[in-house]
Design a protein around this motif. Structure first.
Motif, PDB file in Angstrom:
ATOM      1  N   ALA A  80       0.831  -1.206   0.000  1.00  0.00           N
ATOM      2  CA  ALA A  80       0.000   0.000   0.000  1.00  0.00           C
ATOM      3  C   ALA A  80       0.870   1.262   0.000  1.00  0.00           C
ATOM      4  CB  ALA A  80      -0.941   0.001   1.207  1.00  0.00           C
ATOM      5  N   LEU A 110      -4.340   3.851  -4.386  1.00  0.00           N
ATOM      6  CA  LEU A 110      -4.551   2.675  -3.546  1.00  0.00           C
ATOM      7  C   LEU A 110      -5.636   1.759  -4.121  1.00  0.00           C
ATOM      8  CD1 LEU A 110      -4.325   4.317  -0.004  1.00  0.00           C
ATOM      9  CD2 LEU A 110      -2.774   2.596  -0.929  1.00  0.00           C
ATOM     10  N   VAL A 112      -6.489   2.872   3.111  1.00  0.00           N
ATOM     11  CA  VAL A 112      -6.241   1.463   2.793  1.00  0.00           C
ATOM     12  C   VAL A 112      -7.519   0.652   3.010  1.00  0.00           C
ATOM     13  CG1 VAL A 112      -5.006  -0.625   3.527  1.00  0.00           C
ATOM     14  CG2 VAL A 112      -3.761   1.514   3.238  1.00  0.00           C
TER      15      VAL A 112
END
Lengths: 143, 191
Positions: free
Chosen positions: A71, A78, A134
């Motif tokens: 990430a 992302l 994320v």
């Protein structure tokens, strides 16, 4: 609350240090989560030994930190960068997305215990945003 | 998580619709969601293990109030900037450095942390202990109760930084359970 250039810089700056102890941080954060939020154990019912330091925890911790490392490298996009992992979490693992917040919190706590000086409020802010971003990317494929 | 329930046939003068802060998440062994229902029937006490009691007393006996309080409040104002809405008269909150160096933030952070002392001394009746403070936060200060959770997360992080590896998962669970009970009590009198 998307990541600005200051956040990305802050994340990358501390990640250099985190990467050196990534395996330990990952397994410690995971153990912490299983103790503080026992409902998360339901996702690991197929594994007999969930005690801290067990083989399973070490492997899973390494996986999680590997994913976070990916990430960091894909921090500019992302959603695209984590698409495969999103599919895995959505269709195979089927982890309720509320648990992403729970694990994020435990990683933040772990970072505070290991890097008390470096984990300043500014770093905390950027990492909180990063983990939320994320989590959003990981939730992308859910429905 | 907020749920609103229709309370019918209440034997009191209460309005039928009552907003209730629901879901006290007890971060310990059972991990069950405990729901607050109506006041007359809600008499279930929070149960503390010996370990939890000892942990809370220990943490607060060693607490550096003038370091941890200011750090926790400053962190909250930095990490969750919308919380600054309650501190319009605190002067310079323009950036992290200003917040961290602001003497009003420091003083108030210490005050808040000392506010937890009464919970430590009355662990078996935190609900009643905070009834007055809950009314204050609701009626006078108009603080969204979600903010209590944000501050308690920041306090957890600061205490974790202080205790380092002594802040084990078990200690964290006890500390977070304690804070969750306080947060629930503070939200109790909102209507």
């Amino acid at each position: 609350m998307s990541l600005n250039s200051k956040d990305k810089a802050a994340v990358k700056a501390l990640w250099g240090k985190i990467a050196k102890s990534a395996d330990v941080i990952g397994s410690e954060a995971l153990s912490r989560m299983l103790v503080v939020y026992p409902q998360t154990k339901t996702y690991f019912a197929h594994w007999p030994d969930l005690s801290p330091g067990s083989e399973f925890i070490k492997v899973q911790g390494k996986n999680v930190m590997g994913g976070l490392g990916l990430a960091v490298s894909k921090i500019d996009d992302l959603t695209t960068g984590l698409m495969e992992l999103s599919e895995k979490h959505a269709f195979t693992l089927r982890v309720d997305p509320s648990n992403f917040k729970v694990l994020s919190h435990c990683i933040l706590v772990e970072l505070a215990t290991i890097f008390p000086k470096e984990f300043t409020p500014e770093e905390h802010l950027s990492y909180d945003k990063f983990f939320a971003a994320v989590a959003r990317a990981l939730s992308e494929k859910y429905r | 998580m907020t749920q609103y329930t229709l309370q019918a046939h209440r034997p009191s003068n209460r309005c039928l619709w009552e907003g209730r802060r629901v879901a006290l998440k007890v971060a310990s062994g059972a991990g069950d969601l405990q729901t607050c229902t109506g006041k007359p029937r809600d008499s279930k006490m929070v149960e503390w293990t010996d370990f939890e009691r000892a942990t809370i007393v220990d943490i607060f006996s060693k607490m550096q109030y003038e370091v941890v309080g200011p750090a926790a409040l400053a962190r909250c104002l930095i990490v969750y900037p919308w919380t600054q809405r309650y501190f319009g008269n605190f002067g310079n909150l323009y950036n992290a450095a200003a917040i961290s160096g602001n003497p009003m933030v420091a003083k108030h952070g210490t005050t808040i942390l000392h506010g937890l002392d009464r919970a430590v001394k009355n662990m078996d009746n935190i609900k009643a202990t905070y009834a007055e403070l809950s009314v204050l936060h609701s009626e006078k200060l108009h603080v969204d109760p979600d903010n209590f959770k944000l501050l308690s997360d920041c306090l957890t992080i600061v205490v974790a930084a202080q205790l380092g590896k002594d802040f084990t998962g078990e200690v964290q669970a006890a500390f977070q359970k304690f804070l969750a009970v306080v947060v629930s009590a503070l939200g109790r009198q909102y209507h």
